[in-house]
Design a protein around this motif. Structure first.
Motif, short mmCIF file in Angstrom:
data_model
loop_
_atom_site.label_atom_id
_atom_site.label_comp_id
_atom_site.label_asym_id
_atom_site.label_seq_id
_atom_site.Cartn_x
_atom_site.Cartn_y
_atom_site.Cartn_z
N TYR A 1 -4.46 34.71 -8.36
CA TYR A 1 -4.39 35.23 -9.72
C TYR A 1 -2.95 35.43 -10.15
CZ TYR A 1 -5.15 38.53 -13.60
OH TYR A 1 -5.14 39.16 -14.81
N GLN B 1 -13.48 31.42 -13.85
CA GLN B 1 -12.44 30.54 -14.42
C GLN B 1 -12.31 30.74 -15.93
OE1 GLN B 1 -13.15 26.42 -13.66
NE2 GLN B 1 -11.04 25.80 -14.07
N ASP B 2 -11.07 30.75 -16.39
CA ASP B 2 -10.75 30.90 -17.81
C ASP B 2 -11.26 32.22 -18.40
OD1 ASP B 2 -9.50 28.40 -17.86
OD2 ASP B 2 -11.40 27.38 -18.26
N ARG C 1 -14.10 33.65 -18.32
CA ARG C 1 -15.41 33.61 -18.99
C ARG C 1 -16.32 34.77 -18.55
NH1 ARG C 1 -14.77 27.91 -18.00
NH2 ARG C 1 -14.52 26.76 -19.96
N GLU D 1 -17.89 31.37 -24.09
CA GLU D 1 -16.53 31.38 -24.61
C GLU D 1 -15.65 32.30 -23.78
OE1 GLU D 1 -14.14 32.48 -28.77
OE2 GLU D 1 -16.31 32.73 -28.63
N SER D 2 -14.41 31.90 -23.59
CA SER D 2 -13.48 32.69 -22.79
C SER D 2 -13.16 34.01 -23.47
CB SER D 2 -12.19 31.91 -22.56
OG SER D 2 -12.43 30.74 -21.81
N LYS E 1 -10.46 37.34 -23.79
CA LYS E 1 -9.00 37.45 -23.81
C LYS E 1 -8.54 38.25 -22.59
CE LYS E 1 -8.51 37.02 -28.83
NZ LYS E 1 -8.06 37.67 -30.10
N LYS E 2 -8.61 37.55 -21.45
CA LYS E 2 -8.14 38.08 -20.17
C LYS E 2 -8.86 39.36 -19.74
CE LYS E 2 -3.61 35.89 -20.21
NZ LYS E 2 -2.17 36.05 -20.00
N SER F 1 -10.71 40.92 -16.97
CA SER F 1 -10.90 40.72 -15.54
C SER F 1 -11.74 41.85 -14.98
CB SER F 1 -9.55 40.66 -14.82
OG SER F 1 -8.89 41.91 -14.92
#
Length: 734
Positions: free
Chosen positions: A460, A606-607, A609, A632-633, A635-636, A638
């Motif tokens: 990461y 990944q990305d 999502r 859809e991804s 915005k970060k 995690s």
């Protein structure tokens, strides 16, 4: 006789008229006057002065007057006669129509009230109602269970002559027609309660003359077969109130969150008025219209003496309002899960049943609040719209289950049905397979670039730390180490380890599996983690504790069922020690609940999502997933940020009041030093982190951190400054 017959011979008839008569001789007048006709002179002939009885001829005007009077008498007589004939034919026609439409119905001797579809009442572990399922949405109630004003509300507004008519009310029909013509007042409709019941029981909703005739026939049959109170009870349990609620019990629970026996006069009036137009008058959709209609019901009840004026005044002053859905309706996700699995335990039933679940309403509410609050505050900023929460005891009993942000907006249950990539939250199965091959938390592996057939996984943080222990590699979620371990034990061994703990979704036995690329559900993941929390026994997540019939007879009682031992006590001890480190120095440290021994793992696909956080204490295992339905991804987002915050908010409430206890076997491996690290590498990440945590004396911490430790005293763990220092030093992430 001299002038008569001569010589005894016969005299021939002679039609000659003597002279001096009308027409003269030989002139025969055969015309008839009015008096010559049959009956023409009856009562009209008079005697002349010469006594010969000849009546003088009347003037034409005096002859015609009696004929006009006779014709008038014939007209009115004919009208009456025609009316009688038409009426008779009308009766015959109606009888024919009735006979025809009656022939379309089942024979009277075979007619029976259809059995009401069974209701499934779904209760929380404390016995409170979570939801009703089935076609009706509520159980059957007896009329004697209800407050008297509740059935009277329906009689007052729907059929005020209910106790006096015979099933069809001509007066009511005439009143309804008059109101429709004049458009005055509130129409009560032409159908009686008995007719409405007949329609609900036997007929389709179509509006036609044919159906109205059948409705009337069936109403007469119902009135013949049942008492008035029995008819009213049937009606109250069958009428539709909207929102999937059939019957007053379902409606009271749906709109007011209470049983029908507990509704107030104002609430009873609202229910009574609702049946006229359930969609338009539903209080949770159009409260002003529902309250206005309830006021009309109260006025009718007062007029008929069904309610005291003082009680009506109070009800009008405090009109009914719908109860807010507990948790925004999240209990419906639990109910949906119950219905999905009920057939496995009770395949057939034809009466009402009561299903008691393992769900705790307090925890259910806390879980939903934590999820919804976080999404409301940060969802737009991080472009994340949905989430799921699953929380269970270590034996698999589900205590809370949230399948989405708002059940009213989306009934898709993301907790049980959505399959998403778990990311790094899948890594514990990789480490489990490695430990079962002889590795330990202190085994060292290289955090360095790796390539597998052109695939080059990265960390990461996009950097590498060199030799690290498995404990630290899992805590810091180092991808390269997880992939190396996956290759070392083999992807098939990883698949077997995950399946042994309860993962049932298909898993692809390839190199990327170590990073959680095979899709799974939140329920599967939390159920698999439960084995770590309970000492190594695989569990089957369950939500149904028992099922009873309406009479209280137990139809199903869950017995202790599990997957047996899926890992050794020693293996579980090592896994708990490694996953505990994520709360101490790794990606889960922001989710720490003071005073509790915790373990778990974050995950990010990944990305960005999907974002996961799955953690547990010795008493509760909870998982959180966040993402978007369309993939859809975010915005970060995690696992360590938003999901960790939701997890901490929920677990803080859930664990409150419990006595903290240690995880199974965690002490055995918690304080060991990096045995596999060469002594000359005392400043390796393993030695440094161990020193910072006060768990090893193999290396001295940096001067600033050592000063902080001395200020805090021994055994208190790293300060927030130390943790921030670690994050900068090692780029903690996934």
């Amino acid at each position: 006789m001299a002038n008569g017959r001569k010589g005894g011979g016969r005299e021939e008839p002679n039609f000659d008229v003597p002279e001096g008569r009308i027409g003269g001789r030989g002139d025969l007048n055969l015309r008839l006057s009015g008096d010559d006709r049959a009956g023409g002179g009856v009562g009209k002939r008079t005697t002349s002065s010469n006594g010969q009885g000849d009546a003088p001829r009347r003037a034409p005007s005096r002859v015609k007057a009696p004929a006009r009077k006779a014709r008038r008498r014939s007209f009115f007589g004919g009208l009456v006669y025609g009316t009688l004939v038409l009426g008779l034919w009308g009766v015959i026609a109606i009888a024919g129509l009735v006979a025809y439409h009656a022939s379309q119905l089942p024979p009277i001797d075979q007619l029976a009230v259809p059995k009401r579809p069974p209701n499934i009442a779904i209760l929380a572990s404390d016995g409170s109602l979570l939801a009703n399922r089935g076609e009706t949405g509520g159980r059957v109630v007896g009329i004697t269970e209800l407050p008297p004003y509740l059935p009277r509300a329906f009689v007052a507004i729907e059929d005020r002559r209910f106790y006096s008519h015979f099933g069809v009310d001509p007066v009511g029909i005439a009143r309804a027609i008059g109101q429709n013509i004049t458009r005055r007042g509130v129409s009560q409709g032409g159908s009686t309660l008995t007719q409405q019941l007949a329609k609900n029981l036997f007929l389709t909703p179509e509006r036609s003359a044919s159906r109205k005739i059948q409705e009337a026939i069936l109403a007469l049959w119902l009135e013949h077969r049942y008492t008035k109170d029995e008819i009213l009870e049937l009606y109250l349990n069958r009428v539709y109130f909207g929102a999937g609620a059939y019957g007053v019990e379902a409606a009271a629970q749906r709109y007011f969150g209470k049983p029908a026996k507990a509704v107030t006069l104002a609430e009873a009036a609202m229910l009574g008025g609702l049946v006229q137009a359930p969609s338009r008058l539903a209080p949770n959709r159009n409260l002003p219209a529902a309250q206005a209609r309830a006021a009309q019901v109260l006025a009718a009840m007062e007029e008929l003496g069904f309610a005291k004026p003082a009680d009506v005044k109070l009800a009008l002053a405090t009109p009914a309002r719908p109860a807010s859905s507990r948790g925004g309706g999240s209990a419906s996700y639990v109910a949906d899960l119950v219905m999905d699995v009920l057939d496995d335990f009770l395949p057939k039933f034809d009466t009402d049943i009561v299903v008691t679940t393992t769900v705790d309403t307090r925890l259910q509410g806390a879980a939903e609040k934590a999820l919804v609050d976080e999404l409301n505050q940060k969802g737009v900023r991080y472009n994340v719209a949905q989430g799921a929460v699953v929380s269970m005891k270590p034996d698999g009993a589900i205590r809370a289950l949230i399948g989405g942000r708002d059940y009213a907006q989306s009934q898709f249950n993301r907790a049980t049905t959505a399959k998403r990539q778990p990311g790094s939250s899948f890594k514990p199965f990789v480490y489990l397979a490695a430990v079962e091959r002889g590795l330990t938390p202190d085994t060292v592996r290289d955090d360095a670039p790796i390539s597998i057939k052109g695939w080059n996984p990265e960390n990461y943080s996009r950097d590498y730390r060199g030799p690290v222990t498995l404990r630290e590699a899992l805590a810091l979620s180092l991808n390269t180490v997880a992939v190396r371990l996956g290759q070392e034990v083999g992807p098939k061994a990883v698949v077997q380890a995950a399946q042994r703990l309860g993962i049932s979704s298909p898993l692809q036995a390839n190199g990327s599996l170590a990073l959680g690329t095979s899709e799974v559900t939140p329920l599967e993941m939390v159920g698999a983690y439960a084995a770590f929390a309970n000492g190594g026994t695989g569990v089957i997540p369950y939500v149904i504790a028992n099922v009873k019939g309406a009479s209280g007879k137990v139809l199903y009682q869950r017995k202790d069922t599990n997957l047996g031992r899926v890992m050794s006590v020693e293996t579980d001890s090592m896994m708990n020690a490694m996953m505990h480190e994520t709360f101490v120095s790794g990606t889960a440290r922001k989710a720490e609940v003071p005073g509790w021994d915790l373990a778990g793992k974050t995950g990010t696909s990944q990305d960005f999502r999907d974002a996961w956080f799955i953690g547990y204490s010795s008493t509760l295992v909870t998982g959180v997933w966040l993402g978007n339905d369309d993939g859809e991804s975010t915005k970060k987002v995690s696992g360590g940020n938003l999901p960790g915050e939701i997890w901490k908010a929920y677990m803080t409430v859930a664990l409150k009041g419990q006595t903290p206890s240690m995880l199974p076997g965690s002490n055995h491996w918690r304080n060991r030093g990096p045995a596999d690290v060469p002594a000359t590498t005392g400043t390796t990440p393993g030695g440094l982190i161990g020193a910072l945590l006060g768990e090893t004396q193999s290396a001295a911490p940096p001067p600033r951190v050592a000063a902080n430790q001395r200020a805090r005293g021994p055994g208190q763990g790293p300060s927030q400054d130390d943790r921030n220092f670690l994050e900068k030093l090692f780029g903690v992430g996934e």
